[in-house]
Design a protein around this motif. Structure first.
Motif: not given
Lengths: 88, 242
Positions: B184-185, B187-188
């Motif tokens: 998750v972190m 892909i930002f």
């Protein structure tokens, strides 16, 4: 103290993530991962409050001892303060 | 004004500078009903030129700034069509696409160029820097676009995505599969963050589906042929247990 406004929280792949929308995104670039108690503390900071009040709310919400709650709150608030996301 | 077809969407571009139409020449489309149109205001152009001054050392030309702004406008609309921008170099091999994301300057283009050398005519770069990913009939596909990084690698084509890989430089070649929550972190930094609540909801539900559908890896690698085989062997069998 409270959070600077203009952020939203979304859940993705089981993770809660906060990030700025609109004008707030010009001031702050990036995202903040909110683990379990992180999301709770984040929500407490929506309105003006104190560190002590958040600790009391934590003790109400979770079955943890005071020392753990104080440590969690102090740590998370430290992260937000360093990122410039608190109004104090 | 001209129309382009990107990721299956017809977009009307209201341009000010003729360079943009030439830049988009392989994607120009005639006929069909546009899905949406984009135009850039003078204020946005000026802001982009000022912003680029910080990174380039001088203001970008108005035509270049227009190109950047137009793609940003297009990408902001994409979540409405089950699509989003993903900053990565996407290489296709035997009809399947593999996406490599990394911080600028890490060497994702260098890595995918090694795939071309290794696989020859079996491989091609779909987009070297800024592909569009779109969910079509339950499958995430990667699309070429004219916006593709300084090497200019792009094809007006698309390919089903097999896996996402976050690339880092290493002393030796090793790859590991990571849980979707741990991706998750990562892909930002690779996406265009949404500007409003509605856009955020659409984009995040898409990203959630992408992370469920696509296996994610972290590759630590050198500039070598072995880096290709290590990555390919793991990603091809992407459904291995973590």
């Amino acid at each position: 103290m409270k959070r600077i406004p203009g952020f939203t929280v979304k859940k993705i792949a089981g993770q809660n993530v906060a990030f700025p929308l609109g004008n707030a995104s010009k001031e702050f670039h990036g995202t903040i991962k909110l683990n379990g108690s992180g999301l709770f503390i984040w929500e407490q900071l929506e309105n003006d409050t104190t560190e002590e009040n958040i600790v009391l709310a934590m003790l109400d919400e979770y079955e943890i001892d005071r020392a753990t709650a104080e440590a969690d709150v102090a740590k998370f608030i430290g992260v937000l303060r360093n990122a410039g996301l608190l109004i104090e | 004004m001209f129309n382009i077809k990107l990721a299956g969407l017809i977009v009307t571009v209201n341009n000010k500078y003729p360079q943009l139409e030439r830049f988009c020449r392989d994607y120009i489309c005639h006929g069909g009903t546009p899905d949406f149109s984009v135009s850039v205001t003078d204020e946005e152009l000026d802001a982009e030129r000022r912003a680029s001054e910080k990174t380039l050392g001088k203001p970008a030309s108005p035509a270049y700034a227009e190109s950047v702004c137009v793609y940003r406008c297009i990408c902001r609309r994409l979540p409405e069509y089950n699509a989003f921008l993903f900053h990565a170099s996407v290489v296709e091999c035997d009809g399947n696409a593999y996406a490599f994301a990394a911080k600028s300057g890490t060497g994702k283009s260098t890595h995918t160029a090694l795939w071309l050398k290794h696989f020859g005519s079996r491989a091609r770069i779909i987009n070297g820097d800024k592909p569009i990913f779109r969910l079509v009939d339950g499958v995430f596909r990667a699309y070429g676009t004219p916006w593709c990084g300084k090497e200019g690698y792009n094809v007006n084509s698309d390919s089903p995505l097999t896996a996402l890989c976050f690339l880092e430089r290493g002393e030796k070649n090793e790859i590991k599969k990571i849980k979707s929550g741990d991706a998750v972190m990562r892909i930002f930094p690779q996406i265009l963050m949404p500007a409003d609540e509605k856009n955020a909801d659409l984009l995040f539900s898409l990203l959630d589906r992408a992370l469920t559908a696509l296996p994610c890896f972290v590759l630590k690698c050198t500039i070598s042929d072995e880096a290709v085989t290590v990555a390919y062997n793991a990603m091809l069998k992407g459904n291995n247990k973590i």
